[in-house]
Structure formats: structure tokens, C-alpha cells
Scaffold this motif. Sequence first.
Motif, short mmCIF file in Angstrom:
data_model
loop_
_atom_site.label_atom_id
_atom_site.label_comp_id
_atom_site.label_asym_id
_atom_site.label_seq_id
_atom_site.Cartn_x
_atom_site.Cartn_y
_atom_site.Cartn_z
N UNK A 1 -9.74 18.90 11.50
CA UNK A 1 -10.48 18.81 10.23
C UNK A 1 -11.91 18.35 10.44
N UNK A 2 -12.14 17.36 11.30
CA UNK A 2 -13.49 16.87 11.56
C UNK A 2 -14.37 17.98 12.16
N UNK A 3 -13.80 18.76 13.07
CA UNK A 3 -14.55 19.87 13.68
C UNK A 3 -14.84 20.94 12.64
N UNK A 4 -13.87 21.24 11.79
CA UNK A 4 -14.07 22.25 10.74
C UNK A 4 -15.21 21.84 9.81
N UNK B 1 -9.86 15.16 2.28
CA UNK B 1 -10.15 13.76 1.95
C UNK B 1 -10.81 13.06 3.13
N UNK B 2 -11.50 11.98 2.84
CA UNK B 2 -12.10 11.17 3.89
C UNK B 2 -13.33 11.78 4.52
N UNK C 1 -15.66 4.42 10.51
CA UNK C 1 -14.24 4.19 10.76
C UNK C 1 -13.30 5.12 10.03
N UNK C 2 -13.81 6.03 9.20
CA UNK C 2 -12.92 6.97 8.50
C UNK C 2 -12.91 8.30 9.23
N UNK C 3 -11.75 8.92 9.22
CA UNK C 3 -11.57 10.23 9.86
C UNK C 3 -11.15 11.20 8.76
N UNK C 4 -11.83 12.34 8.63
CA UNK C 4 -11.44 13.30 7.59
C UNK C 4 -10.03 13.84 7.85
N UNK C 5 -9.31 14.12 6.76
CA UNK C 5 -7.96 14.65 6.86
C UNK C 5 -7.66 15.49 5.63
N UNK D 1 0.84 -1.20 0.00
CA UNK D 1 0.00 0.00 0.00
C UNK D 1 0.87 1.25 0.00
N UNK D 2 0.39 2.25 -0.68
CA UNK D 2 1.09 3.54 -0.74
C UNK D 2 0.79 4.30 0.54
N UNK D 3 1.82 4.84 1.17
CA UNK D 3 1.63 5.62 2.39
C UNK D 3 1.10 7.00 2.02
N UNK D 4 0.01 7.42 2.66
CA UNK D 4 -0.61 8.71 2.38
C UNK D 4 -0.21 9.73 3.44
N UNK D 5 -0.10 10.95 3.00
CA UNK D 5 0.13 12.05 3.92
C UNK D 5 -1.22 12.37 4.57
N UNK D 6 -1.31 12.32 5.86
CA UNK D 6 -2.57 12.61 6.54
C UNK D 6 -2.32 13.61 7.66
N UNK D 7 -2.94 14.77 7.52
CA UNK D 7 -2.86 15.80 8.56
C UNK D 7 -4.28 16.02 9.08
N UNK D 8 -4.43 15.94 10.38
CA UNK D 8 -5.76 16.02 10.97
C UNK D 8 -6.07 17.41 11.52
N UNK D 9 -5.12 18.34 11.40
CA UNK D 9 -5.35 19.74 11.77
C UNK D 9 -4.94 20.62 10.60
N UNK D 10 -5.66 21.70 10.42
CA UNK D 10 -5.34 22.67 9.36
C UNK D 10 -5.85 24.03 9.81
N UNK D 11 -5.64 25.02 8.97
CA UNK D 11 -6.20 26.34 9.24
C UNK D 11 -7.43 26.52 8.37
N UNK D 12 -8.45 27.18 8.94
CA UNK D 12 -9.66 27.49 8.20
C UNK D 12 -9.86 29.01 8.22
N UNK D 13 -10.44 29.53 7.14
CA UNK D 13 -10.70 30.97 7.07
C UNK D 13 -11.97 31.28 7.84
N UNK D 14 -11.87 32.24 8.73
CA UNK D 14 -13.01 32.70 9.53
C UNK D 14 -13.16 34.21 9.36
#
Length: 102
Positions: free
Chosen positions: A33-36, A56-57, A63-67, A2-15
Motif C-alpha cells: 500500500x505504501x508503494x502504491x 487508511x493511514x 510512525x503510521x503505515x498506510x493500510x 481498543x477495537x481491533x482493526x483489520x489492517x492489510x498492507x498489500x492490495x491490488x492496484x489497477x494499472x
Amino acid sequence: MAVEREKMYECEVRRRRVKEGGGYEPYWKVKNVAVALSDSDTEFRCKDCFGEVKLLGRNGKAGTVPYVEHKKAADAEFCPSGLLFKKATDGREPKPSEHPVE
């Protein structure tokens, strides 16, 4: 394999916030990301390099977590959160995106 994916669960959002003297001004806020997504945020960028990310996600399967992951490999190569940066063995220094999301 399997190809390893870059997964970041925090980001910046425009407010938006109220400006002194009236009106609104945009600003960036770090969020999970899930909260956003539950807050209906629509504009995202990397919290470390300020580059473009893709969401993504978010389909809500059990069982999936957005990232998010970087849209451009050049950002992932020099972002402290990027998979390519973490795997690099050449001693590179982190730097902001050449095309940051404003």
C-alpha cells in the motif's frame, strides 16, 4: 479496550499496459500500500477476494503505515486476509467477494 482493526498492507492496484496491436488494457497488480501511494495509484481492491477496500493511514503522521481494510463486512467474513475470517471458529471456507471490483 481498543477495537481491533483489520489492517492489510498489500492490495491490488489497477494499472495499464500496452496491448498487442496498439492501445492500452487494464490489469491488476499486487503492491504494498505504501508503494502504491508513492506511485500515485488511485484504484485499489483486495488481493484475495477482489472486494472493495478503503485506504487508511495515508496522512503521513510519523510512525503510521498506510493500510487498507474491507469496506463490506461480508467480504471480511469470507476473505482469507479478513480479520473476521481469521477470528471465525465455524470452519468456513474462503470465497470471492459477491461484488468484486472489476
